[in-house]
Design a protein around this motif. Sequence first.
Motif, PDB file in Angstrom:
ATOM      1  N   VAL A   1      46.670  17.723   1.206  1.00  0.00           N
ATOM      2  CA  VAL A   1      47.378  16.597   0.609  1.00  0.00           C
ATOM      3  C   VAL A   1      48.721  16.356   1.299  1.00  0.00           C
ATOM      4  N   ARG A   2      49.338  17.422   1.804  1.00  0.00           N
ATOM      5  CA  ARG A   2      50.615  17.238   2.494  1.00  0.00           C
ATOM      6  C   ARG A   2      50.440  16.597   3.860  1.00  0.00           C
TER       7      ARG A   2
ATOM      8  N   GLU B   1      50.460  13.018   2.853  1.00  0.00           N
ATOM      9  CA  GLU B   1      51.793  12.576   2.436  1.00  0.00           C
ATOM     10  C   GLU B   1      52.737  12.431   3.622  1.00  0.00           C
ATOM     11  N   ARG B   2      52.553  13.258   4.646  1.00  0.00           N
ATOM     12  CA  ARG B   2      53.424  13.162   5.832  1.00  0.00           C
ATOM     13  C   ARG B   2      53.205  11.863   6.608  1.00  0.00           C
TER      14      ARG B   2
ATOM     15  N   MET C   1      51.608   6.204   0.139  1.00  0.00           N
ATOM     16  CA  MET C   1      52.121   6.274  -1.226  1.00  0.00           C
ATOM     17  C   MET C   1      51.019   6.735  -2.172  1.00  0.00           C
ATOM     18  N   CYS C   2      51.439   7.429  -3.215  1.00  0.00           N
ATOM     19  CA  CYS C   2      50.513   8.010  -4.185  1.00  0.00           C
ATOM     20  C   CYS C   2      50.022   6.930  -5.150  1.00  0.00           C
TER      21      CYS C   2
ATOM     22  N   TYR D   1      49.616  17.510  -9.222  1.00  0.00           N
ATOM     23  CA  TYR D   1      48.308  16.998  -8.823  1.00  0.00           C
ATOM     24  C   TYR D   1      47.205  17.357  -9.824  1.00  0.00           C
TER      25      TYR D   1
ATOM     26  N   TYR E   1      45.674   7.833  -2.029  1.00  0.00           N
ATOM     27  CA  TYR E   1      46.879   7.609  -1.229  1.00  0.00           C
ATOM     28  C   TYR E   1      46.634   6.409  -0.332  1.00  0.00           C
TER      29      TYR E   1
ATOM     30  N   THR F   1      48.673   3.749   2.671  1.00  0.00           N
ATOM     31  CA  THR F   1      49.782   3.246   3.478  1.00  0.00           C
ATOM     32  C   THR F   1      49.728   1.729   3.460  1.00  0.00           C
TER      33      THR F   1
END
Length: 232
Positions: free
Chosen positions: A145-146, A149-150, A154-155, A175, A183, A185
Amino acid sequence: MKYDGIFPETLALMAQNRFENSKAFYEEHKQELKDGFTVPLRQIAMALGGKVFELDDMIVTDPVRMVSRIRRDNRYTKDKSMYRDHLWVMFMRNKHEWVNYPCMWFEVNQDCWGYGVGTYYADAQFWELYRKALIERPDEFLHAVRRVERTGAMCLNDYYKKKKPGEPIPEIEVYYNVRSIGYMTARTDFKTLQSEKVIDEVGKAFDEYAELYLFLKGISDERMSDERTMLK
């Protein structure tokens, strides 16, 4: 491969077509809309099809089936408008045969465009297995998940109001109580849509999304295995 691009005039025509909400207007501009919007989306689907097929060889890679239609099926909706002003490409298994499986997507709206990964149409049994996986394999999930996120995505997660049982580690808690996970973008640089740069950008994002997709797919596989066992 060839990519024809998506241009502002096509989006403006899509918006006008939805506003007119007229079969006559649509038929007059049908080929223009197809060439300017549907065909480029199918080209994106074809360009990325091999990448997602390597990730999951059950994903539908027929561009015609992957791209949404301009004409809406409004038989079962309150919104009776006949046409969309936005379209999308779904990278997923057949949703009728493979319930609970994740997806990745690309979409173009009037105010933005973007791409994402997630699981939305999953049942309670799937989410029970998901929470079990988070407790048993937190490091694997967090790494996946990271990576997503990197990318700046957006969640889009939706949550149960009541806390579900279980004692996840603190890093997992945010989570843990979800009833959908996603997620995306979102981009407003529409000039990127005019060239192959959009395919390169989405392809790189999908590389980062892959680990989360596979984590969710593993839960889906377990859910299906449980269902088949119960049916024996």
